[in-house]
Motif scaffolding. Sequence first.
Motif, mmCIF file in Angstrom:
data_model
loop_
_atom_site.group_PDB
_atom_site.id
_atom_site.type_symbol
_atom_site.label_atom_id
_atom_site.label_comp_id
_atom_site.label_asym_id
_atom_site.label_seq_id
_atom_site.Cartn_x
_atom_site.Cartn_y
_atom_site.Cartn_z
ATOM 1 N N UNK A 1 0.759 -1.699 -0.130
ATOM 2 C CA UNK A 1 0.076 0.400 0.162
ATOM 3 C C UNK A 1 1.141 1.021 0.068
ATOM 4 N N UNK A 2 0.110 2.693 -0.406
ATOM 5 C CA UNK A 2 0.857 3.320 -0.481
ATOM 6 C C UNK A 2 0.062 5.008 0.155
ATOM 7 N N UNK A 3 0.823 5.693 0.087
ATOM 8 C CA UNK A 3 -0.341 6.624 1.213
ATOM 9 C C UNK A 3 -1.769 7.261 0.396
ATOM 10 N N UNK A 4 -0.896 6.964 -1.163
ATOM 11 C CA UNK A 4 -2.493 6.923 -2.600
ATOM 12 C C UNK A 4 -4.216 6.519 -2.636
ATOM 13 N N UNK A 5 -3.405 5.330 -1.728
ATOM 14 C CA UNK A 5 -4.354 4.325 -1.714
ATOM 15 C C UNK A 5 -5.889 4.579 -0.430
ATOM 16 N N UNK A 6 -5.045 5.696 -0.134
ATOM 17 C CA UNK A 6 -6.352 5.749 1.605
ATOM 18 C C UNK A 6 -7.962 6.774 0.263
ATOM 19 N N UNK A 7 -8.408 5.963 1.456
ATOM 20 C CA UNK A 7 -10.133 6.045 0.799
ATOM 21 C C UNK A 7 -10.185 4.590 1.280
ATOM 22 N N UNK A 8 -12.388 5.809 1.080
ATOM 23 C CA UNK A 8 -13.279 3.730 1.090
ATOM 24 C C UNK A 8 -13.540 3.411 -0.514
ATOM 25 N N UNK A 9 -13.138 1.606 -0.019
ATOM 26 C CA UNK A 9 -13.320 0.919 -1.077
ATOM 27 C C UNK A 9 -14.978 -0.087 -0.831
ATOM 28 N N UNK A 10 -15.558 0.347 -2.057
ATOM 29 C CA UNK A 10 -16.944 -0.356 -1.804
ATOM 30 C C UNK A 10 -17.549 -1.732 -2.927
ATOM 31 N N UNK A 11 -17.223 -2.546 -3.106
ATOM 32 C CA UNK A 11 -18.172 -3.067 -3.968
ATOM 33 C C UNK A 11 -19.580 -3.023 -3.852
ATOM 34 N N UNK A 12 -19.555 -3.710 -5.251
ATOM 35 C CA UNK A 12 -21.553 -3.222 -5.834
ATOM 36 C C UNK A 12 -21.386 -4.435 -6.664
ATOM 37 N N UNK A 13 -23.529 -4.522 -6.225
ATOM 38 C CA UNK A 13 -23.468 -5.997 -7.626
ATOM 39 C C UNK A 13 -24.548 -6.083 -7.298
ATOM 40 N N UNK A 14 -24.683 -7.572 -7.728
ATOM 41 C CA UNK A 14 -26.455 -7.428 -8.022
ATOM 42 C C UNK A 14 -26.622 -7.637 -10.306
ATOM 43 N N UNK A 15 -28.233 -7.355 -10.851
ATOM 44 C CA UNK A 15 -28.150 -7.055 -11.242
ATOM 45 C C UNK A 15 -28.772 -6.529 -11.900
ATOM 46 N N UNK A 16 -29.286 -5.517 -12.944
ATOM 47 C CA UNK A 16 -29.723 -4.613 -13.994
ATOM 48 C C UNK A 16 -29.291 -3.497 -13.202
ATOM 49 N N UNK A 17 -30.211 -2.515 -13.458
ATOM 50 C CA UNK A 17 -29.625 -1.252 -12.904
ATOM 51 C C UNK A 17 -29.628 -1.424 -11.504
ATOM 52 N N UNK A 18 -30.482 -1.529 -10.254
ATOM 53 C CA UNK A 18 -30.461 -1.336 -8.835
ATOM 54 C C UNK A 18 -29.242 -2.087 -8.378
ATOM 55 N N UNK A 19 -27.571 -2.022 -8.824
ATOM 56 C CA UNK A 19 -26.451 -2.404 -7.819
ATOM 57 C C UNK A 19 -26.454 -1.967 -6.511
ATOM 58 N N UNK A 20 -26.174 -3.095 -6.000
ATOM 59 C CA UNK A 20 -26.841 -2.580 -4.315
ATOM 60 C C UNK A 20 -24.950 -2.347 -4.024
ATOM 61 N N UNK A 21 -24.680 -1.294 -3.181
ATOM 62 C CA UNK A 21 -23.610 -0.899 -2.701
ATOM 63 C C UNK A 21 -23.153 -1.591 -1.115
ATOM 64 N N UNK A 22 -21.857 -2.367 -0.969
ATOM 65 C CA UNK A 22 -21.536 -3.101 0.098
ATOM 66 C C UNK A 22 -21.702 -1.841 1.232
ATOM 67 N N UNK A 23 -20.746 -1.713 2.498
ATOM 68 C CA UNK A 23 -21.122 -1.258 3.528
ATOM 69 C C UNK A 23 -19.495 -0.334 3.334
ATOM 70 N N UNK A 24 -18.918 -1.166 2.539
ATOM 71 C CA UNK A 24 -17.099 -0.396 1.884
ATOM 72 C C UNK A 24 -16.044 -0.691 3.573
ATOM 73 N N UNK A 25 -14.955 -0.235 3.573
ATOM 74 C CA UNK A 25 -13.932 -1.183 3.828
ATOM 75 C C UNK A 25 -12.943 0.351 3.620
ATOM 76 N N UNK A 26 -12.645 1.257 4.880
ATOM 77 C CA UNK A 26 -12.186 2.191 4.908
ATOM 78 C C UNK A 26 -11.053 1.676 5.204
ATOM 79 N N UNK A 27 -9.579 3.002 4.178
ATOM 80 C CA UNK A 27 -8.272 2.008 4.518
ATOM 81 C C UNK A 27 -7.688 3.297 4.618
ATOM 82 N N UNK A 28 -7.178 3.389 5.736
ATOM 83 C CA UNK A 28 -5.754 4.403 5.972
ATOM 84 C C UNK A 28 -4.406 4.115 6.378
ATOM 85 N N UNK A 29 -3.780 4.290 5.535
ATOM 86 C CA UNK A 29 -2.053 4.284 4.491
ATOM 87 C C UNK A 29 -1.451 5.130 6.141
#
Lengths: 109, 116
Positions: A79-107
């Motif tokens: 990891x580098x400091x530029x990787x800081x942020x929250x990473x969300x996955x988003x899945x499903x079908x159609x156009x109402x994909x559901x976002x995951x709860x997110x993982x906040x990364x601090x470096x």
Amino acid sequence: GQQVMQIPQYQHVQEGEDFTTYCNSSTTLSNIQWYKQRPGGHPVFLIQLVKSGEVKKQKRLTFQFGEAKKNSSLHITATQTTDVGTYFCRGGGGNKLTFGTGTQLKVEL
Amino acid sequence: EPEVTQTPSHQVTQMGQEVILRCVPISNHLYFYWYRQILGQKVEFLVSFYNNEISEKSEIFDDQFSVERPDGSNFTLKIRSTKLEDSAMYFCASSLGLAGSTDTQYFGPGTRLTVL
């Protein structure tokens, strides 16, 4: 309804360490997308996975879609400091994909 | 590179007032979306819009919300009678095709709505 959970919720790492976030769905996903949101910013698309067992790489980032298409992971090598942020996955079908709860990364240096 | 724009960047309103959040999607995109993100929480889908009508909406998108594409470029979200719990960042997004396909959704910078 469909739920998409991510673990861990938070992760602090030292610069140079690896980081992994996991995304788990209660139902089978037709596809999964990963987004990065910098602090104070908006979600930015990183990648989409469609096929069972698919693995894609973007430089230090490795994305994987599970064989059963119910889970996914994002791994960052060195990891580098530029990787800081929250990473969300988003899945499903159609156009109402559901976002995951997110993982906040601090470096930390 | 084309981008989604949103105005205003920050909107402060009194409870019970109506607000209109504005978005200009990427010009050749056909699908438009609104999302909400309460501070510190995940991004939540509100509504998707295609061919001048709502294609899908979430449980959050109740009767106090409405969307409109008043002209060929703008896409608006109206909240009729704001409540304290409507305070959040509202993101507009657009895509060329369905998010279930290989199309990417491009997000705008967001409008921070504060209801007092």
